[in-house]
Design a protein around this motif. Structure first.
Motif, PDB file in Angstrom:
ATOM      1  N   TRP A 110      23.961  44.079  33.909  1.00 24.20           N
ATOM      2  CA  TRP A 110      24.059  44.744  35.217  1.00 24.20           C
ATOM      3  C   TRP A 110      24.517  43.751  36.281  1.00 24.20           C
ATOM      4  CZ3 TRP A 110      24.563  49.479  36.737  1.00 24.20           C
ATOM      5  CH2 TRP A 110      24.303  49.836  38.063  1.00 24.20           C
ATOM      6  N   ALA A 111      23.941  42.555  36.292  1.00 26.18           N
ATOM      7  CA  ALA A 111      24.332  41.530  37.267  1.00 26.18           C
ATOM      8  C   ALA A 111      25.798  41.146  37.087  1.00 26.18           C
ATOM      9  CB  ALA A 111      23.428  40.308  37.144  1.00 26.18           C
ATOM     10  N   SER A 112      26.246  40.994  35.862  1.00 27.97           N
ATOM     11  CA  SER A 112      27.654  40.668  35.608  1.00 27.97           C
ATOM     12  C   SER A 112      28.570  41.779  36.093  1.00 27.97           C
ATOM     13  CB  SER A 112      27.884  40.435  34.108  1.00 27.97           C
ATOM     14  OG  SER A 112      27.213  39.289  33.677  1.00 27.97           O
ATOM     15  N   HIS A 113      28.165  43.017  35.827  1.00 33.54           N
ATOM     16  CA  HIS A 113      28.963  44.164  36.279  1.00 33.54           C
ATOM     17  C   HIS A 113      29.063  44.190  37.802  1.00 33.54           C
ATOM     18  CE1 HIS A 113      30.504  48.207  36.703  1.00 33.54           C
ATOM     19  NE2 HIS A 113      29.495  48.477  37.506  1.00 33.54           N
ATOM     20  N   LEU A 114      27.935  44.003  38.480  1.00 30.41           N
ATOM     21  CA  LEU A 114      27.948  44.016  39.943  1.00 30.41           C
ATOM     22  C   LEU A 114      28.810  42.886  40.500  1.00 30.41           C
ATOM     23  CD1 LEU A 114      24.261  44.974  40.797  1.00 30.41           C
ATOM     24  CD2 LEU A 114      26.287  46.457  40.763  1.00 30.41           C
ATOM     25  N   ALA A 115      28.758  41.717  39.879  1.00 30.62           N
ATOM     26  CA  ALA A 115      29.597  40.599  40.325  1.00 30.62           C
ATOM     27  C   ALA A 115      31.079  40.948  40.183  1.00 30.62           C
ATOM     28  CB  ALA A 115      29.271  39.339  39.530  1.00 30.62           C
ATOM     29  N   HIS A 116      31.432  41.573  39.074  1.00 29.52           N
ATOM     30  CA  HIS A 116      32.822  41.998  38.871  1.00 29.52           C
ATOM     31  C   HIS A 116      33.242  43.011  39.936  1.00 29.52           C
ATOM     32  CE1 HIS A 116      36.482  43.155  36.805  1.00 29.52           C
ATOM     33  NE2 HIS A 116      36.099  44.410  36.892  1.00 29.52           N
ATOM     34  N   GLU A 117      32.365  43.948  40.258  1.00 30.95           N
ATOM     35  CA  GLU A 117      32.678  44.950  41.274  1.00 30.95           C
ATOM     36  C   GLU A 117      32.815  44.328  42.662  1.00 30.95           C
ATOM     37  OE1 GLU A 117      33.529  48.272  40.887  1.00 30.95           O
ATOM     38  OE2 GLU A 117      33.687  47.496  38.851  1.00 30.95           O
ATOM     39  N   VAL A 118      32.045  43.302  42.960  1.00 31.59           N
ATOM     40  CA  VAL A 118      32.208  42.585  44.236  1.00 31.59           C
ATOM     41  C   VAL A 118      33.582  41.927  44.281  1.00 31.59           C
ATOM     42  CG1 VAL A 118      31.413  40.596  45.585  1.00 31.59           C
ATOM     43  CG2 VAL A 118      29.758  42.230  44.686  1.00 31.59           C
ATOM     44  N   GLN A 119      33.993  41.322  43.182  1.00 30.81           N
ATOM     45  CA  GLN A 119      35.326  40.712  43.125  1.00 30.81           C
ATOM     46  C   GLN A 119      36.411  41.760  43.349  1.00 30.81           C
ATOM     47  OE1 GLN A 119      35.130  38.972  39.243  1.00 30.81           O
ATOM     48  NE2 GLN A 119      34.113  37.117  39.964  1.00 30.81           N
ATOM     49  N   ARG A 120      36.261  42.911  42.715  1.00 30.60           N
ATOM     50  CA  ARG A 120      37.241  43.997  42.871  1.00 30.60           C
ATOM     51  C   ARG A 120      37.276  44.484  44.313  1.00 30.60           C
ATOM     52  NH1 ARG A 120      37.766  48.911  43.653  1.00 30.60           N
ATOM     53  NH2 ARG A 120      35.551  49.331  43.790  1.00 30.60           N
ATOM     54  N   ALA A 121      36.116  44.632  44.927  1.00 30.57           N
ATOM     55  CA  ALA A 121      36.053  45.087  46.321  1.00 30.57           C
ATOM     56  C   ALA A 121      36.699  44.076  47.255  1.00 30.57           C
ATOM     57  CB  ALA A 121      34.604  45.337  46.731  1.00 30.57           C
ATOM     58  N   ARG A 122      36.509  42.802  46.984  1.00 29.47           N
ATOM     59  CA  ARG A 122      37.133  41.769  47.817  1.00 29.47           C
ATOM     60  C   ARG A 122      38.642  41.786  47.682  1.00 29.47           C
ATOM     61  NH1 ARG A 122      32.638  37.069  46.734  1.00 29.47           N
ATOM     62  NH2 ARG A 122      31.152  37.860  48.256  1.00 29.47           N
ATOM     63  N   LEU A 123      39.135  42.020  46.478  1.00 37.38           N
ATOM     64  CA  LEU A 123      40.578  42.111  46.283  1.00 37.38           C
ATOM     65  C   LEU A 123      41.146  43.306  47.038  1.00 37.38           C
ATOM     66  CD1 LEU A 123      43.173  41.101  45.060  1.00 37.38           C
ATOM     67  CD2 LEU A 123      42.569  42.278  42.957  1.00 37.38           C
ATOM     68  N   LEU A 124      40.467  44.442  46.974  1.00 35.31           N
ATOM     69  CA  LEU A 124      40.929  45.614  47.719  1.00 35.31           C
ATOM     70  C   LEU A 124      40.891  45.340  49.214  1.00 35.31           C
ATOM     71  CD1 LEU A 124      42.006  48.445  47.735  1.00 35.31           C
ATOM     72  CD2 LEU A 124      39.659  49.291  47.594  1.00 35.31           C
ATOM     73  N   SER A 125      39.872  44.651  49.673  1.00 32.45           N
ATOM     74  CA  SER A 125      39.790  44.280  51.085  1.00 32.45           C
ATOM     75  C   SER A 125      40.973  43.392  51.476  1.00 32.45           C
ATOM     76  CB  SER A 125      38.470  43.557  51.348  1.00 32.45           C
ATOM     77  OG  SER A 125      38.378  43.172  52.683  1.00 32.45           O
ATOM     78  N   GLU A 126      41.329  42.493  50.597  1.00 37.03           N
ATOM     79  CA  GLU A 126      42.487  41.624  50.842  1.00 37.03           C
ATOM     80  C   GLU A 126      43.762  42.459  50.947  1.00 37.03           C
ATOM     81  OE1 GLU A 126      45.019  38.229  48.449  1.00 37.03           O
ATOM     82  OE2 GLU A 126      42.874  38.410  48.038  1.00 37.03           O
ATOM     83  N   ILE A 127      43.927  43.419  50.048  1.00 38.50           N
ATOM     84  CA  ILE A 127      45.104  44.294  50.095  1.00 38.50           C
ATOM     85  C   ILE A 127      45.142  45.050  51.418  1.00 38.50           C
ATOM     86  CG2 ILE A 127      46.119  46.395  49.108  1.00 38.50           C
ATOM     87  CD1 ILE A 127      45.318  45.313  46.344  1.00 38.50           C
ATOM     88  N   LEU A 128      44.005  45.586  51.832  1.00 34.65           N
ATOM     89  CA  LEU A 128      43.956  46.354  53.074  1.00 34.65           C
ATOM     90  C   LEU A 128      44.221  45.498  54.301  1.00 34.65           C
ATOM     91  CD1 LEU A 128      40.937  48.688  52.282  1.00 34.65           C
ATOM     92  CD2 LEU A 128      43.361  49.314  52.385  1.00 34.65           C
ATOM     93  N   SER A 129      44.044  44.190  54.201  1.00 30.78           N
ATOM     94  CA  SER A 129      44.302  43.300  55.336  1.00 30.78           C
ATOM     95  C   SER A 129      45.782  42.980  55.490  1.00 30.78           C
ATOM     96  CB  SER A 129      43.512  42.000  55.195  1.00 30.78           C
ATOM     97  OG  SER A 129      44.096  41.157  54.209  1.00 30.78           O
TER      98      SER A 129
END
Length: 180
Positions: A110-129
């Protein structure tokens, strides 16, 4: 979803759920009963903005956990809608919380999955910027490899925060540049 999480969650009791295209899996403000593990189809986690715009926060496909942060909340903070016919396995919140407390393998996955999702969210945030439609589209393609079929382009436009019209114009510009 991280490869190790799917088989671990499959060991927990899962309740089969089915939703036709366009149906709500849940609404903002609904009590969180459990988490949906996507088996078939595509569902979107959507937050509606004050101006009426819809922001897609997650495009959940088979293997994904829909709205995993809701595990730690009493109510959903977004809507979830089936974009295609969807089948899920729902793990009840108390079952997953108990497994996280008592099973180190579940907690680690679960912790590994959540870490991966944080990375994905940060990448999307970068795209939106990024300032231009071209830059956002290029970044999305670099991340995902290729565009989906044409009938799904409006979804990508929404995901990267541009209008469908601007998205289609940019694709046309890119194609003209390749043809020249």
């Amino acid at each position: 979803m991280f490869a190790t999480l799917a088989p671990i969650l499959a060991r927990l009791p899962l309740h089969d759920c089915a939703f036709p295209a366009g149906a709500a899996l849940f609404h903002r403000g609904d009590s969180v009963v459990g988490l949906h593990i996507m088996r078939e189809g595509t569902a979107h986690l959507i937050r509606h903005q004050v101006d009426g715009a819809a922001l897609i926060l997650q495009r959940a496909r088979p293997g994904a956990v829909l709205a995993e942060a809701s595990l730690y909340s009493t109510r959903y903070h977004c809507d979830a809608r089936a974009e295609t016919p969807v089948r899920t396995g729902m793990v009840l919140k108390p079952d997953l919380l108990r497994a996280l407390e008592t099973d180190a393998a579940v907690a680690s996955a679960w912790a590994s999955h959540l870490a991966h999702e944080v990375q994905r969210a940060r990448l999307l945030s970068e795209i939106l910027s990024l300032k231009t439609v071209k830059a956002r589209l290029e970044a999305w393609i670099a991340w995902n490899g290729a565009l989906p079929p044409r009938g799904q382009w409006h979804v990508i436009a929404t995901e990267i925060g541009v209008t469908a019209e601007a998205f289609y114009r940019e694709i046309a510009r890119e194609r003209r540049a390749v043809d020249e």
